[in-house]
Design a protein around this motif. Structure first.
Motif, PDB file in Angstrom:
ATOM      1  N   VAL A  80      57.637  32.778  25.176  1.00 13.97           N
ATOM      2  CA  VAL A  80      58.763  33.130  26.046  1.00 13.97           C
ATOM      3  C   VAL A  80      58.259  33.820  27.315  1.00 13.97           C
ATOM      4  O   VAL A  80      58.654  33.449  28.425  1.00 13.97           O
ATOM      5  CB  VAL A  80      59.779  34.024  25.304  1.00 13.97           C
ATOM      6  N   GLU A  81      57.378  34.788  27.165  1.00 14.30           N
ATOM      7  CA  GLU A  81      56.856  35.508  28.331  1.00 14.30           C
ATOM      8  C   GLU A  81      56.053  34.598  29.253  1.00 14.30           C
ATOM      9  O   GLU A  81      56.121  34.738  30.471  1.00 14.30           O
ATOM     10  CB  GLU A  81      56.009  36.700  27.901  1.00 14.30           C
ATOM     11  N   ALA A  82      55.310  33.654  28.681  1.00 11.90           N
ATOM     12  CA  ALA A  82      54.508  32.742  29.495  1.00 11.90           C
ATOM     13  C   ALA A  82      55.390  31.884  30.396  1.00 11.90           C
ATOM     14  O   ALA A  82      55.034  31.594  31.538  1.00 11.90           O
ATOM     15  CB  ALA A  82      53.652  31.850  28.597  1.00 11.90           C
ATOM     16  N   ILE A  83      56.548  31.510  29.920  1.00  8.42           N
ATOM     17  CA  ILE A  83      57.415  30.601  30.676  1.00  8.42           C
ATOM     18  C   ILE A  83      58.514  31.341  31.433  1.00  8.42           C
ATOM     19  O   ILE A  83      58.751  31.077  32.614  1.00  8.42           O
ATOM     20  CB  ILE A  83      58.048  29.543  29.734  1.00  8.42           C
ATOM     21  N   ASP A  84      59.185  32.269  30.785  1.00 12.76           N
ATOM     22  CA  ASP A  84      60.329  32.953  31.404  1.00 12.76           C
ATOM     23  C   ASP A  84      60.030  34.363  31.898  1.00 12.76           C
ATOM     24  O   ASP A  84      60.897  35.012  32.469  1.00 12.76           O
ATOM     25  CB  ASP A  84      61.500  33.031  30.405  1.00 12.76           C
ATOM     26  N   GLY A  85      58.828  34.852  31.642  1.00 16.18           N
ATOM     27  CA  GLY A  85      58.523  36.232  32.014  1.00 16.18           C
ATOM     28  C   GLY A  85      59.169  37.193  31.027  1.00 16.18           C
ATOM     29  O   GLY A  85      59.524  36.824  29.913  1.00 16.18           O
ATOM     30  N   ASP A  86      59.359  38.435  31.460  1.00 16.90           N
ATOM     31  CA  ASP A  86      59.881  39.443  30.531  1.00 16.90           C
ATOM     32  C   ASP A  86      61.364  39.759  30.734  1.00 16.90           C
ATOM     33  O   ASP A  86      61.885  40.701  30.154  1.00 16.90           O
ATOM     34  CB  ASP A  86      59.050  40.722  30.605  1.00 16.90           C
ATOM     35  N   MET A  87      62.064  38.971  31.540  1.00 13.85           N
ATOM     36  CA  MET A  87      63.471  39.256  31.833  1.00 13.85           C
ATOM     37  C   MET A  87      64.350  39.270  30.583  1.00 13.85           C
ATOM     38  O   MET A  87      65.286  40.049  30.498  1.00 13.85           O
ATOM     39  CB  MET A  87      64.036  38.270  32.854  1.00 13.85           C
ATOM     40  N   LEU A  88      64.040  38.439  29.606  1.00 14.11           N
ATOM     41  CA  LEU A  88      64.820  38.432  28.369  1.00 14.11           C
ATOM     42  C   LEU A  88      64.704  39.790  27.673  1.00 14.11           C
ATOM     43  O   LEU A  88      65.658  40.272  27.073  1.00 14.11           O
ATOM     44  CB  LEU A  88      64.330  37.334  27.429  1.00 14.11           C
ATOM     45  N   PHE A  89      63.551  40.420  27.801  1.00 17.21           N
ATOM     46  CA  PHE A  89      63.285  41.678  27.117  1.00 17.21           C
ATOM     47  C   PHE A  89      63.706  42.898  27.936  1.00 17.21           C
ATOM     48  O   PHE A  89      63.902  43.966  27.385  1.00 17.21           O
ATOM     49  CB  PHE A  89      61.796  41.779  26.770  1.00 17.21           C
ATOM     50  N   THR A  90      63.820  42.734  29.252  1.00 19.27           N
ATOM     51  CA  THR A  90      64.077  43.889  30.108  1.00 19.27           C
ATOM     52  C   THR A  90      65.263  43.711  31.057  1.00 19.27           C
ATOM     53  O   THR A  90      65.795  44.698  31.549  1.00 19.27           O
ATOM     54  CB  THR A  90      62.849  44.216  30.978  1.00 19.27           C
ATOM     55  N   GLY A  91      65.651  42.478  31.326  1.00 24.06           N
ATOM     56  CA  GLY A  91      66.665  42.220  32.341  1.00 24.06           C
ATOM     57  C   GLY A  91      68.084  42.487  31.884  1.00 24.06           C
ATOM     58  O   GLY A  91      68.373  42.664  30.702  1.00 24.06           O
ATOM     59  N   CYS A  92      68.965  42.509  32.852  1.00 21.87           N
ATOM     60  CA  CYS A  92      70.395  42.701  32.616  1.00 21.87           C
ATOM     61  C   CYS A  92      71.005  41.412  32.071  1.00 21.87           C
ATOM     62  O   CYS A  92      70.693  40.321  32.548  1.00 21.87           O
ATOM     63  CB  CYS A  92      71.069  43.103  33.933  1.00 21.87           C
ATOM     64  N   ALA A  93      71.898  41.530  31.114  1.00 21.35           N
ATOM     65  CA  ALA A  93      72.563  40.362  30.526  1.00 21.35           C
ATOM     66  C   ALA A  93      73.374  39.599  31.568  1.00 21.35           C
ATOM     67  O   ALA A  93      73.517  38.380  31.488  1.00 21.35           O
ATOM     68  CB  ALA A  93      73.460  40.789  29.373  1.00 21.35           C
TER      69      ALA A  93
END
Length: 143
Positions: A80-93
């Motif tokens: 997930v991090e390789a493709i989408d970065g860390d937004m899923l883990f840190t970003g706003c919904a």
């Protein structure tokens, strides 16, 4: 939750991880067909996974892509991090630029629990775990 590219990346990694011992390499056409993804798009995704040391690419007639490392040590969060970065883990919904406990978006508190659960699952589920489920026939990559 995941971008289309991320979904294809996870499926591609699972597919390659399910290949029988001795046949651990798969070509671009084979992978794109197996995960029902456009070939050119799949090629870009696979190269991104190579760049992040999750896949290795071998050129030539007997070439293809194979998993870089031990599938039991690669966790889904790495893909997930390789493709989408860390937004899923840190970003706003809702995609707001600034969202925090002090300045929450309208769904911040509800999404926090979902994010924590999803993050935990992605960080503790190995590629081997999901590949084994496909190999024994209790999970599937295509309908």
């Amino acid at each position: 939750m995941f971008s289309k590219a991320c979904k294809y990346a996870i499926n591609a990694m699972i597919y390659v991880a399910t290949l029988p011992e001795g046949q651990e390499r798969a070509g671009l056409k084979e992978i794109s067909k197996a995960v029902n993804s456009p070939e050119a798009f799949t090629g870009k995704i696979l190269q991104e996974l190579v760049k992040h040391d999750l896949l290795h690419s071998v050129k030539g007639p007997n070439g293809g892509f194979h998993i870089q490392g031990d599938t039991s040590k690669i966790v889904l969060s790495e893909i997930v991090e390789a493709i989408d970065g860390d937004m899923l883990f840190t970003g706003c919904a809702l995609g707001l630029e600034k969202c925090s406990e002090d300045h929450p978006c309208p769904v911040h508190h509800k999404f926090t629990a979902i994010r924590e659960h999803l993050t935990g699952m992605l960080m503790t589920t190995s590629l081997r775990d999901v590949a084994d489920r496909v190999n024994i026939g209790i999970s599937f990559l295509k309908y």
